[in-house]
Write an enzyme that holds these catalytic residues in place. Structure first.
Site, short mmCIF file in Angstrom:
data_model
loop_
_atom_site.label_atom_id
_atom_site.label_comp_id
_atom_site.label_asym_id
_atom_site.label_seq_id
_atom_site.Cartn_x
_atom_site.Cartn_y
_atom_site.Cartn_z
CD GLN A 248 -3.51 -4.52 6.53
OE1 GLN A 248 -3.68 -3.45 5.96
NE2 GLN A 248 -3.87 -5.66 5.98
CE LYS B 185 -3.82 -2.46 2.22
NZ LYS B 185 -4.63 -2.74 3.40
CG ASP C 30 -9.50 -0.14 5.23
OD1 ASP C 30 -9.28 -0.52 4.06
OD2 ASP C 30 -8.76 -0.40 6.18
#
Ligand code: GUN
Length: 292
Positions: free
Chosen positions: A96, A52, A119
């Site tokens: 994460q 990412k 997200d």
């Protein structure tokens, strides 16, 4: 049979985003800035987060990686989230998953400012998604929609079977495929660990989206001719012949299922790269929303 080439499409999207970033730079404005928090040292998670950050560099975004130890307390993580919520330099950030057991995932997701939740995991954003309101769509489902869109795969009136009801992929995908619009307007069946006789269901599917994490689960005998296959599985399987000592395997028995499919995503190179591209897209959207 057509391969849904996520590697190629994600590169196209990254090029489009890079062109947008150039326009922003030309105007002398601040470029998008994505931050990622990772707690602990799980190998797969470190690899994903690394990809990412690398993708940010490639398109000209600023990025910040926040690495916290495996023994981080919930309070410490919530404090870091507060910092990123309040930092005007950061347009969007992710935490994460999975998190170590001492940390309550729900508390963490609730603590993220929904306007920076690229997200799309915050209940506010998930609710907006379910109500067809403008929001951040979680990156993997967003990537699948984009693949279907760019290849012009018909979804209207089709029977879509989703395998797996995770909050990150299966559940949102089941909502999105049933929405009004394109891609959408499907009749959706959401299957999970308590589903009886899954073969009876998958063999009636026009589109199968598998997000189970069981290598080679979906066999040719379980699908009908001309099925569309989206394989979200990314399981690491030991393979001493590979330099890293493992290979990435999907949920689908690709060699045999691909002979019956009209469209199919490979693993790797299908849904995986799309996830990263759509996270970048959400970050670009977050920056635009902050600047309105
Ligand atoms: N873990 C697995 N997939 C994801 C993702 O898309 N976002 C975050 N934050 N964690 C993940």
């Amino acid at each position: 049979m057509t391969i849904l080439d996520g590697k190629k499409v994600s590169n196209d999207i990254k090029n489009e985003i890079a062109a947008e970033v150039q326009k922003i730079k030309d105007k002398g404005e601040k470029v998008p800035h994505l931050a990622a928090i990772i707690v602990g040292n799980d190998g797969a998670s470190l690899t994903y987060v690394g990809s990412k950050v690398k993708a940010c560099e490639r398109v000209g975004f600023e990025s910040t990686l926040v690495q916290m130890s495996n023994t981080t307390s919930e309070v410490e993580l919530l404090e870091k989230i507060k910092e990123l919520n309040e930092n005007p330099e950061i347009d969007g950030f992710i935490v994460q998953l999975p998190l170590p057991p001492q940390i309550n995932e729900q508390k963490v997701l609730l603590a993220v400012n929904p306007d920076k939740d690229v997200d799309g995991f915050h209940p506010t954003n998930f609710g907006k998604m379910a109500l067809d309101m403008s929001t951040f769509i979680p990156a993997t489902p967003f990537g699948i929609l984009e693949l279907l869109d760019r290849y012009g795969v018909e979804t209207k009136g089709k029977h879509t079977v989703v395998i797996g009801r995770s909050h990150i992929v299966g559940r949102p995908m089941s909502i999105l495929m049933g929405r009004k619009g394109f891609p959408g307007n499907s009749t959706v069946t959401l299957t999970h660990s308590h589903t009886k006789n899954i073969t009876q269901i998958t063999s009636q599917a026009d589109i199968i989206i598998s997000a189970l994490g069981v290598p080679n689960f979906l066999k040719a005998e379980m699908v009908k001719d001309d099925v569309v296959i989206i394989d979200v599985g990314i399981t690491r399987v030991t393979d001493e012949t590979r330099p890293r000592g493992y290979k990435i395997v999907g949920d689908v028995d690709f060699a045999n299922v691909s002979k019956k499919a009209s469209y199919i995503t490979p693993v790797p190179g299908g849904v995986g790269p799309m996830t990263i591209a759509m996270l970048l897209k959400n970050t670009l959207l977050a920056r635009e929303r902050h600047n309105i």
